[in-house]
Structure formats: structure tokens, C-alpha cells
Design a protein around this motif. Structure first.
Motif, PDB file in Angstrom:
ATOM      1  N   ASN A   7       0.840  -1.197   0.000  1.00  0.00           N
ATOM      2  CA  ASN A   7       0.000   0.000   0.000  1.00  0.00           C
ATOM      3  C   ASN A   7       0.877   1.249   0.000  1.00  0.00           C
ATOM      4  O   ASN A   7       1.446   1.617   1.002  1.00  0.00           O
ATOM      5  CB  ASN A   7      -0.912   0.009   1.222  1.00  0.00           C
ATOM      6  CG  ASN A   7      -1.897  -1.130   1.175  1.00  0.00           C
ATOM      7  OD1 ASN A   7      -2.272  -1.563   0.094  1.00  0.00           O
ATOM      8  ND2 ASN A   7      -2.299  -1.624   2.322  1.00  0.00           N
ATOM      9  N   ARG A   8       0.943   1.882  -1.128  1.00  0.00           N
ATOM     10  CA  ARG A   8       1.758   3.089  -1.224  1.00  0.00           C
ATOM     11  C   ARG A   8       0.863   4.268  -1.587  1.00  0.00           C
ATOM     12  O   ARG A   8      -0.133   4.101  -2.293  1.00  0.00           O
ATOM     13  CB  ARG A   8       2.879   2.923  -2.238  1.00  0.00           C
ATOM     14  CG  ARG A   8       2.413   2.759  -3.653  1.00  0.00           C
ATOM     15  CD  ARG A   8       3.589   2.674  -4.589  1.00  0.00           C
ATOM     16  NE  ARG A   8       3.086   2.448  -5.940  1.00  0.00           N
ATOM     17  CZ  ARG A   8       3.831   2.171  -6.954  1.00  0.00           C
ATOM     18  NH1 ARG A   8       5.119   2.062  -6.807  1.00  0.00           N
ATOM     19  NH2 ARG A   8       3.309   1.993  -8.146  1.00  0.00           N
ATOM     20  N   PRO A   9       1.216   5.438  -1.131  1.00  0.00           N
ATOM     21  CA  PRO A   9       0.403   6.609  -1.464  1.00  0.00           C
ATOM     22  C   PRO A   9       0.558   6.963  -2.941  1.00  0.00           C
ATOM     23  O   PRO A   9       1.549   6.591  -3.571  1.00  0.00           O
ATOM     24  CB  PRO A   9       0.994   7.708  -0.573  1.00  0.00           C
ATOM     25  CG  PRO A   9       2.375   7.262  -0.276  1.00  0.00           C
ATOM     26  CD  PRO A   9       2.347   5.751  -0.288  1.00  0.00           C
TER      27      PRO A   9
END
Length: 103
Positions: A7-9
């Protein structure tokens, strides 16, 4: 080519594309280099002027550059396909063709 990331921005990336043209009448060569920051892809293409055609260098440049960019697009699609297979995902549908076949 690409590794899965958790989960990366959302982020913005910039890819650098360099296009080199070389003319040695009657042939024009285009070399395109794409640097994604993670990988470098390269493609080359040529255009050859008929001796019966007028000498308009821009036409050869456009043809060679367009062909090189199409070849680079194919390289990107191949790389993406390899990445899809490498991460174990399946491609549900076939990718759209680059152009429609003639009828």
C-alpha cells in the motif's frame, strides 16, 4: 521490470525520453531511449527516401521517429506482459491492437 509494492500513497513519476535523429541521405535513423528511473528501454527505426521523391528531410525524420516510438511502445507492452506473468497475475483480456486491421 517492476516489483509489486504494498500500500503506497499516490505519487507522480517523471520518465525521460530522448529522441536522436541522424540523416545520411537518403536514409534517416531514429533512436529513442526511455529512462523510467528504474529501467532503460531503447528502440531504433529507419526511413529511406526513394530517389524519385523530393528531398524533404522533415518527412524522413517524422517517419523514422514515428516508427521508433511505435517500436518503443511494443517494448513497453512486452515489459508489462513479463511483469504481469512474473507477479503471477493473469491478463483477463488480450491487449488492444496498436491499430485496426484493414478490411
Amino acid at each position: 521490470m517492476t516489483r509489486p509494492v504494498g500500500n503506497r500513497p499516490p505519487s507522480a513519476k517523471e520518465w525521460r525520453l530522448s529522441l536522436y535523429l541522424s540523416e545520411h541521405d537518403p536514409e534517416t535513423t531514429a533512436r529513442v531511449v526511455l529512462d523510467t528511473g528504474d529501467n532503460v528501454l531503447e528502440a531504433c527505426a529507419r526511413a529511406h527516401r526513394s530517389p524519385y521523391d523530393p528531398d524533404v528531410p522533415e518527412i524522413g525524420e517524422e517517419l523514422a521517429a514515428g516508427r521508433a516510438l511505435i517500436a518503443l511502445g511494443r517494448e513497453l507492452l512486452r515489459a508489462a506482459n513479463g511483469d504481469i506473468k512474473a507477479v503471477g497475475a493473469s491478463e483477463a483480456t488480450s491487449p488492444a491492437p496498436l491499430w485496426e486491421p484493414r478490411e
